[in-house]
Design a protein around this motif. Structure first.
Motif, PDB file in Angstrom:
ATOM      1  N   ASN A  27      40.003  45.403  40.395  1.00  0.00           N
ATOM      2  CA  ASN A  27      40.085  45.377  38.901  1.00  0.00           C
ATOM      3  C   ASN A  27      40.041  43.583  38.650  1.00  0.00           C
ATOM      4  OD1 ASN A  27      42.798  43.996  37.990  1.00  0.00           O
ATOM      5  ND2 ASN A  27      42.864  45.956  36.991  1.00  0.00           N
ATOM      6  N   LYS A  33      40.028  36.686  37.645  1.00  0.00           N
ATOM      7  CA  LYS A  33      41.045  37.228  39.147  1.00  0.00           C
ATOM      8  C   LYS A  33      40.311  39.110  39.344  1.00  0.00           C
ATOM      9  CE  LYS A  33      44.944  37.732  41.055  1.00  0.00           C
ATOM     10  NZ  LYS A  33      46.176  37.447  41.494  1.00  0.00           N
ATOM     11  N   LYS A  35      40.235  42.038  42.642  1.00  0.00           N
ATOM     12  CA  LYS A  35      42.051  42.072  42.959  1.00  0.00           C
ATOM     13  C   LYS A  35      41.052  43.281  43.649  1.00  0.00           C
ATOM     14  CE  LYS A  35      46.316  43.631  44.016  1.00  0.00           C
ATOM     15  NZ  LYS A  35      47.553  43.504  43.096  1.00  0.00           N
ATOM     16  N   ASN A  36      40.745  43.626  45.492  1.00  0.00           N
ATOM     17  CA  ASN A  36      40.265  45.111  45.789  1.00  0.00           C
ATOM     18  C   ASN A  36      41.275  46.096  45.492  1.00  0.00           C
ATOM     19  OD1 ASN A  36      39.819  46.350  47.518  1.00  0.00           O
ATOM     20  ND2 ASN A  36      38.745  45.373  49.009  1.00  0.00           N
ATOM     21  N   LEU A  37      41.928  47.049  45.067  1.00  0.00           N
ATOM     22  CA  LEU A  37      43.266  47.944  45.260  1.00  0.00           C
ATOM     23  C   LEU A  37      42.851  48.583  46.350  1.00  0.00           C
ATOM     24  CD1 LEU A  37      42.670  48.894  41.065  1.00  0.00           C
ATOM     25  CD2 LEU A  37      44.255  46.374  42.619  1.00  0.00           C
TER      26      LEU A  37
END
Length: 87
Positions: A27, A33, A35-37
């Motif tokens: 994301n 920002k 973000k590795n989900l």
């Protein structure tokens, strides 16, 4: 790094990238920002097609590009460019 899936939403993007050793579900917000989900090790799959077959149980296969798109850096500008060109 290769982009294999990209979906736009109001506050940014979500999608998958293919890295040397893994597939990453991410994301990326418009505020910059990342973000590795989720991560999926390539070692767990016999091929890219095998990965797509497994992940398509949860995410429709049509959400993935027919051919991965190489790109240099994960930025909103780069994702905007790719999204406009491909989708």
């Amino acid at each position: 790094m290769k982009l294999i899936s990209l979906k736009s939403y109001r506050n940014g993007y979500t999608g998958f990238v293919e890295e040397k050793e893994r597939y990453v579900f991410f994301n990326f917000s418009r505020k910059g920002k990342f973000k590795n989900l989720l991560e999926y090790s390539k070692a767990d799959y016999t091929s890219y097609d095998h990965f797509l077959s497994v992940i398509s149980k949860f995410i429709p296969r049509k959400s993935f590009f027919k051919k991965p798109i190489p790109f240099e850096s994960m930025t909103i500008a780069e994702l905007d460019r790719i999204y406009k060109e491909v989708l």
